[in-house]
Design an enzyme around this catalytic site. Structure first.
Site, short mmCIF file in Angstrom:
data_model
loop_
_atom_site.label_atom_id
_atom_site.label_comp_id
_atom_site.label_asym_id
_atom_site.label_seq_id
_atom_site.Cartn_x
_atom_site.Cartn_y
_atom_site.Cartn_z
N HIS A 178 0.83 -1.19 0.00
CA HIS A 178 0.00 0.00 0.00
C HIS A 178 0.87 1.25 0.00
O HIS A 178 1.91 1.27 0.67
CB HIS A 178 -0.87 0.05 1.26
CG HIS A 178 -1.93 -1.00 1.29
ND1 HIS A 178 -1.68 -2.28 1.72
CD2 HIS A 178 -3.24 -0.95 0.95
CE1 HIS A 178 -2.80 -2.99 1.64
NE2 HIS A 178 -3.76 -2.20 1.18
N ASP A 206 27.72 -0.13 -5.01
CA ASP A 206 27.91 0.55 -6.28
C ASP A 206 29.02 1.60 -6.21
O ASP A 206 29.81 1.74 -7.14
CB ASP A 206 26.61 1.20 -6.74
CG ASP A 206 26.77 1.90 -8.07
OD1 ASP A 206 27.19 1.24 -9.05
OD2 ASP A 206 26.49 3.11 -8.13
#
Length: 153
Positions: free
Chosen positions: A75, A124
């Site tokens: 939700h 990363d």
């Protein structure tokens, strides 16, 4: 035990309309294992891509906000706060993501998503120094991602 996201018709988003709005909090943690030399570079601010921790915090917060776009049956939740913090070990960084909201359903998936993306961002940003001569990551790994606290008041 019943599966709440599956019925005879297939998958569904769980109905929460009948639930009361209450305070919700979830805290998730996870670790990234790195070479000790990489940890030192991060702590000294000597990585080529910039401030690893600030980037990971921003990425984690953004990921929390985008959780319903990433996990199909979540939700959209009106969040009231997100905090992401880090603790350093000799060969790891542990990330903690705390998510808060007043709503009808919990925020565990948001906390798990935030900590996961924060750790991925660290990877990363330091992958150039974590690679071996063959371009592989024999030491680097993300582990122990879990919910450590859930509050409903």
């Amino acid at each position: 035990m019943e599966l709440t996201h599956v019925d005879e018709k297939g998958v569904k988003m769980v109905e929460v309309g009948h639930k009361d709005v209450v305070f919700r909090k979830a805290v998730a943690k996870g670790r990234i294992k790195l070479k000790p030399e990489t940890i030192k570079l991060i702590q000294e601010g000597k990585t080529k891509k910039g401030n690893v921790i600030a980037a990971a915090q921003l990425a984690g917060i953004l990921a929390v906000k985008k959780t319903p776009e990433l996990i199909p049956l979540c939700h959209p939740i009106p969040l009231t706060g997100v905090d992401i913090s880090f603790e350093f070990g000799e060969d790891y960084i542990e990330a903690t993501c705390e998510v808060r909201a007043y709503y009808k359903t919990g925020v565990e998936m948001e906390a798990l998503t935030g900590v996961s993306v924060a750790l991925l961002t660290i990877w990363d940003m330091v992958k150039a120094v974590e690679k071996d001569a063959n371009g592989q990551y024999p030491f680097t790994k993300i582990e122990e991602i879990r919910v450590v606290e859930k509050v409903k008041e």
